[in-house]
Design a protein around this motif. Structure first.
Motif, PDB file in Angstrom:
ATOM      1  N   ALA A 357       0.839  -1.198   0.000  1.00  0.00           N
ATOM      2  CA  ALA A 357       0.000   0.000   0.000  1.00  0.00           C
ATOM      3  C   ALA A 357       0.877   1.252   0.000  1.00  0.00           C
ATOM      4  O   ALA A 357       0.593   2.225  -0.704  1.00  0.00           O
ATOM      5  CB  ALA A 357      -0.932  -0.002   1.206  1.00  0.00           C
ATOM      6  N   LEU A 361       0.841   4.199  -2.935  1.00  0.00           N
ATOM      7  CA  LEU A 361       0.600   5.626  -2.689  1.00  0.00           C
ATOM      8  C   LEU A 361       1.804   6.466  -3.113  1.00  0.00           C
ATOM      9  O   LEU A 361       1.663   7.533  -3.708  1.00  0.00           O
ATOM     10  CB  LEU A 361       0.276   5.865  -1.206  1.00  0.00           C
ATOM     11  N   ARG A 362       3.000   5.965  -2.824  1.00  0.00           N
ATOM     12  CA  ARG A 362       4.209   6.705  -3.212  1.00  0.00           C
ATOM     13  C   ARG A 362       4.339   6.767  -4.730  1.00  0.00           C
ATOM     14  O   ARG A 362       4.803   7.768  -5.270  1.00  0.00           O
ATOM     15  CB  ARG A 362       5.457   6.043  -2.614  1.00  0.00           C
ATOM     16  N   MET A 366       3.037  10.635  -3.561  1.00  0.00           N
ATOM     17  CA  MET A 366       2.953  10.974  -2.142  1.00  0.00           C
ATOM     18  C   MET A 366       4.258  10.608  -1.453  1.00  0.00           C
ATOM     19  O   MET A 366       4.819   9.546  -1.728  1.00  0.00           O
ATOM     20  CB  MET A 366       1.865  10.106  -1.524  1.00  0.00           C
ATOM     21  N   SER A 367       4.709  11.442  -0.536  1.00  0.00           N
ATOM     22  CA  SER A 367       5.955  11.112   0.164  1.00  0.00           C
ATOM     23  C   SER A 367       5.725   9.897   1.062  1.00  0.00           C
ATOM     24  O   SER A 367       4.590   9.573   1.419  1.00  0.00           O
ATOM     25  CB  SER A 367       6.418  12.290   1.007  1.00  0.00           C
ATOM     26  N   LYS A 368       6.811   9.246   1.445  1.00  0.00           N
ATOM     27  CA  LYS A 368       6.710   8.062   2.283  1.00  0.00           C
ATOM     28  C   LYS A 368       6.012   8.392   3.601  1.00  0.00           C
ATOM     29  O   LYS A 368       5.147   7.658   4.073  1.00  0.00           O
ATOM     30  CB  LYS A 368       8.112   7.526   2.559  1.00  0.00           C
ATOM     31  N   ALA A 370       3.956  10.899   4.225  1.00  0.00           N
ATOM     32  CA  ALA A 370       2.532  11.212   4.018  1.00  0.00           C
ATOM     33  C   ALA A 370       1.745   9.925   3.793  1.00  0.00           C
ATOM     34  O   ALA A 370       0.622   9.772   4.296  1.00  0.00           O
ATOM     35  CB  ALA A 370       2.361  12.155   2.835  1.00  0.00           C
ATOM     36  N   ILE A 374      -1.330   8.553   6.105  1.00  0.00           N
ATOM     37  CA  ILE A 374      -2.679   8.313   5.572  1.00  0.00           C
ATOM     38  C   ILE A 374      -3.101   6.874   5.877  1.00  0.00           C
ATOM     39  O   ILE A 374      -4.265   6.603   6.173  1.00  0.00           O
ATOM     40  CB  ILE A 374      -2.758   8.666   4.061  1.00  0.00           C
ATOM     41  N   LEU A 375      -2.133   5.952   5.885  1.00  0.00           N
ATOM     42  CA  LEU A 375      -2.476   4.560   6.190  1.00  0.00           C
ATOM     43  C   LEU A 375      -2.773   4.358   7.672  1.00  0.00           C
ATOM     44  O   LEU A 375      -3.629   3.554   8.035  1.00  0.00           O
ATOM     45  CB  LEU A 375      -1.362   3.614   5.723  1.00  0.00           C
ATOM     46  N   SER A 378      -6.213   5.597   8.093  1.00  0.00           N
ATOM     47  CA  SER A 378      -7.208   4.693   7.513  1.00  0.00           C
ATOM     48  C   SER A 378      -7.440   3.473   8.412  1.00  0.00           C
ATOM     49  O   SER A 378      -8.532   2.922   8.447  1.00  0.00           O
ATOM     50  CB  SER A 378      -6.769   4.231   6.125  1.00  0.00           C
ATOM     51  N   ASN A 381      -9.988   4.575  10.638  1.00  0.00           N
ATOM     52  CA  ASN A 381     -11.009   5.384   9.977  1.00  0.00           C
ATOM     53  C   ASN A 381     -12.430   5.013  10.405  1.00  0.00           C
ATOM     54  O   ASN A 381     -13.256   5.875  10.697  1.00  0.00           O
ATOM     55  CB  ASN A 381     -10.848   5.235   8.465  1.00  0.00           C
TER      56      ASN A 381
END
Ligand code: ADP
Ligand code: MG
Lengths: 408, 246
Positions: A357, A361-362, A366-368, A370, A374-375, A378, A381
């Motif tokens: 994942a 995203l990267r 997206m930076s590592k 970030a 976000i994970l 989530s 979440n």
């Protein structure tokens, strides 16, 4: 100092020490301390604990100068400031707040759901120096927010609270524990839900690293009542969350949930225990943890289904994200089922964050860091988006952002 | 040169996958790579995107005047590389809007362009989604979670059309799509195509190339390119399979 001497020395400061029955009960407890081998293997209250610090402590208590209850009649809400475990008395047509009485102590000491060898609960009974009782009167629907404040360094608070939701009442209770001093709070909440009552209980724990919080609760639910407890532990100091529920009459529900956010060398021990003692009851035990650095956590969950408790639905889930190789999370689900018509399940997944994942995203730019954040968000979440109290949801979001800002 | 892969050898878990692979792509070109299962197509795509599981034994890759190995995963994306995955990963709890918004803004930041605000991004996402026949409800769900194979592929193309890459690598985007979906997806690609961007299309079958006309077709066998030419090669493969190249 041993427990016996410590107790004798501080007796005058301890609740109900003139009561004969209570004295007898306490002598038994002292005996347990003196004879127990402190068998770490078979005692969940001892995992990850430096017991010596907790048994060999300097007792210190200060009677608070000021406590308050503010009543906002318009919104049916009350703000309570509890200081060093004490609260002002208050009474209106909806609620009543009083000191706890000998009979509340005796009532609790007969309870046999909480293990006899839970040393923290026993210390709480022995050194009891504070606490209050809140009664929500029949058919009222109210909100209460309690700020639990400890005033000084080196205090040892031993507090027992009683919360009683009378028939048909509905309570939304937010409790905040945000202390920055070098003290220990050992709190036991005894919660009773009468028929058709409902309690939504939020506990926000955000103490500094030198503050210890040991919080135990015992809730019991009568017919058609629902107890929901949501614990958010952002503390940098030690927290123990042990929560027991008994479903004593039909069609009642207990939902015990928790999320903890740990970093540095912090430890948190967690336990939930639901005893199904009647037909048609539901329970849910879900704990999620995020652990960074060298943080450690334990989570014991337990569903006990009595032979009369047919048509039970019991669910347990434990999930953890380890953000560092040095973090550890031990989880142990348990089911004891003595009825035949039940639906029970448990699951546990603990591991590092999903590398695939992160890569996905990267690969979008997206930076590592970030992507990691976000994970993490989530991961919880579902729990966060289900908070139906806007004020609570904002508070939790802010604390989450603070925790995430330290994730590297 | 836009993308230049020179003598690339790669292994994973003691197994050599790519063996001295060479490939050059210029600005504005569409290249197709065809090859049998397991020949290393996805490995090449993943190495280009920066997946770290592989060991690079030898070789050099230049991308837009950068040594590609000097760029980490997100820097490659921010420089304009995009990989539409063969198997897009499900990410429960993550919604496409904040994730892709943050992704596009980190790209714009690197390019010294102004960031897109929430509202404009939401509009952009909606309009691109509707072009690709993706309904709004799907945008509310978690990334790829519970999507069908075809939905996942459309979702990849949606992300591609929003990020508007300079080099898009499509790894078997056609597999698992029915003809209608294939048409929508290839329309999306054709719309995006300009003289300034390039495509590397990895496919197993020739079907996709009926819709996206490649300038060059390469045959990959055992981790290297064994034959390159025009679209007539795709027709050969369609007729005779890969045997004669092996
Ligand atoms: N993570 C991995 N570990 C071990 N072998 C792998 C891994 N990924 C791919 N391979 C092997 O590398 C070879 C090439 O795989 P891949 O690049 O996916 O082929 P293609 O996309 O052309 O079908 C296959 O033999 C596959 O089994
Ligand atoms: Mg592949």
């Amino acid at each position: 100092m041993n427990i016996q001497d410590n107790y004798q020395k501080n007796r005058k400061n301890i609740f109900f020490s003139e009561n004969k029955d209570i004295e007898t009960h306490r002598e038994k407890l002292i005996n347990i301390f003196e004879n127990d081998r402190f068998d770490k293997k078979n005692n969940e209250s001892l995992k990850n604990i430096n017991l010596k610090n907790f048994i060999d402590f300097n007792y210190k208590y200060l009677i608070p100068e000021e406590t308050s209850v503010i009543n906002n009649t318009h919104e049916n809400s009350y703000s309570i400031v509890s200081v060093n475990g004490q609260c002002s008395t208050f009474k209106d047509d909806k609620i009543e707040i009083t000191k706890i009485l000998d009979e509340d102590y005796n009532d609790f000491s007969k309870n046999n759901t909480i293990e006899k060898n839970d040393h923290f609960v026993n210390l709480n009974s022995l050194f009891l120096n504070s606490g209050f009782k809140i009664v929500i009167k029949r058919n009222n629907k109210i909100k209460i927010k309690i700020s639990n404040i400890v005033t000084d360094d080196d205090l040892t608070i031993f507090q027992k609270n009683n919360i009683i939701c009378q028939e048909g009442s509905s309570l939304s209770l937010i409790e905040e524990y945000e202390n920055k001093n070098n003290s220990t709070s050992n709190i036991l909440n005894v919660i009773k839900l009468e028929k058709h009552s409902q309690l939504n209980h939020f506990l926000i724990q955000d103490n500094s690293s030198n503050h210890n919080l040991i919080i135990t609760s015992h809730s019991s639910c009568k017919k058609d009542s629902t107890y929901t407890q949501k614990v958010y532990n952002f503390s940098e100091g030690y927290v123990r969350n042990f929560h027991y529920s008994e479903l004593i009459e039909t069609n009642s529900e207990a939902d015990l949930q928790g999320i903890f956010f740990l970093k540095d060398n912090n430890t948190s021990n967690n336990k939930t225990f639901v005893k199904h003692l009647a037909e048609d009851c539901k329970s849910n035990q879900v704990y999620k943890g995020i652990l960074n650095d060298r943080a450690k956590a334990t989570y014991f969950s337990n569903t006990h289904v009595d032979q009369v408790a047919q048509k039970t639905e019991g669910y347990q889930l434990s999930k953890g994200i380890l953000l560092s190789d040095s973090a550890s999370y031990f989880s142990k689900p348990e089911l004891k089922i003595y009825a035949d018509d039940v639906k029970c399940s448990h699951g546990s997944t603990i591991g590092p964050i999903d590398e695939n994942a992160i890569f996905y995203l990267r690969s979008r730019g997206m930076s590592k860091i970030a992507a990691t954040k976000i994970l993490i968000s989530s991961f919880i979440n579902e729990e966060l988006s289900s908070i139906d109290n806007e004020q609570m949801s904002e508070i939790i979001q802010k604390k989450l952002v603070r925790y995430l800002s330290k994730v590297k | 040169m836009f993308l230049e892969i020179k003598d690339l050898s790669v292994k994973i878990e003691n197994k050599n996958i790519l063996n001295g692979l060479n490939l050059n792509i210029n600005k504005g070109e569409v290249h197709a790579i065809m090859g049998p299962n397991g020949c290393g197509k996805s490995t090449l795509a993943n190495v280009l995107a920066g997946k770290e599981d592989y060991e690079i034994l030898n070789g050099k890759i230049n991308f837009k005047d950068n040594d590609l190995f000097d760029l980490n995963i997100e820097e490659r994306a921010q420089e304009g590389m995009f990989l539409a995955f063969q198997y897009p990963v499900e990410i429960p709890g993550v919604n496409i809007t904040p994730f892709l918004h943050s992704a596009i803004n980190s790209k714009r930041k690197r390019m010294n362009e102004e960031e897109i605000d929430n509202l404009s991004f939401a509009k952009l996402l909606k309009s691109k989604a509707s072009d690709l026949g993706i309904n709004i409800d799907m945008l509310k769900r978690s990334v790829n979670t519970g999507f069908s194979g075809g939905e996942k592929k459309r979702y990849e193309i949606l992300q591609m059309s929003i990020l508007n890459p300079d080099l898009a690598i499509l790894d078997e985007t056609d597999s698992g799509l029915d003809i209608d979906a294939l048409k929508i997806v290839t329309d999306g690609v054709n719309k995006l195509k300009t003289k300034d961007n390039s495509f590397l299309i990895i496919t197993h079958y020739q079907k996709l190339l009926d819709y996206i006309k490649p300038d060059y077709v390469h045959v990959m066998v055992n981790g290297s390119i064994v034959k390159s030419g025009g679209s007539e090669i795709a027709d050969e493969i369609e007729k005779d399979g890969f045997q004669k190249f092996q």
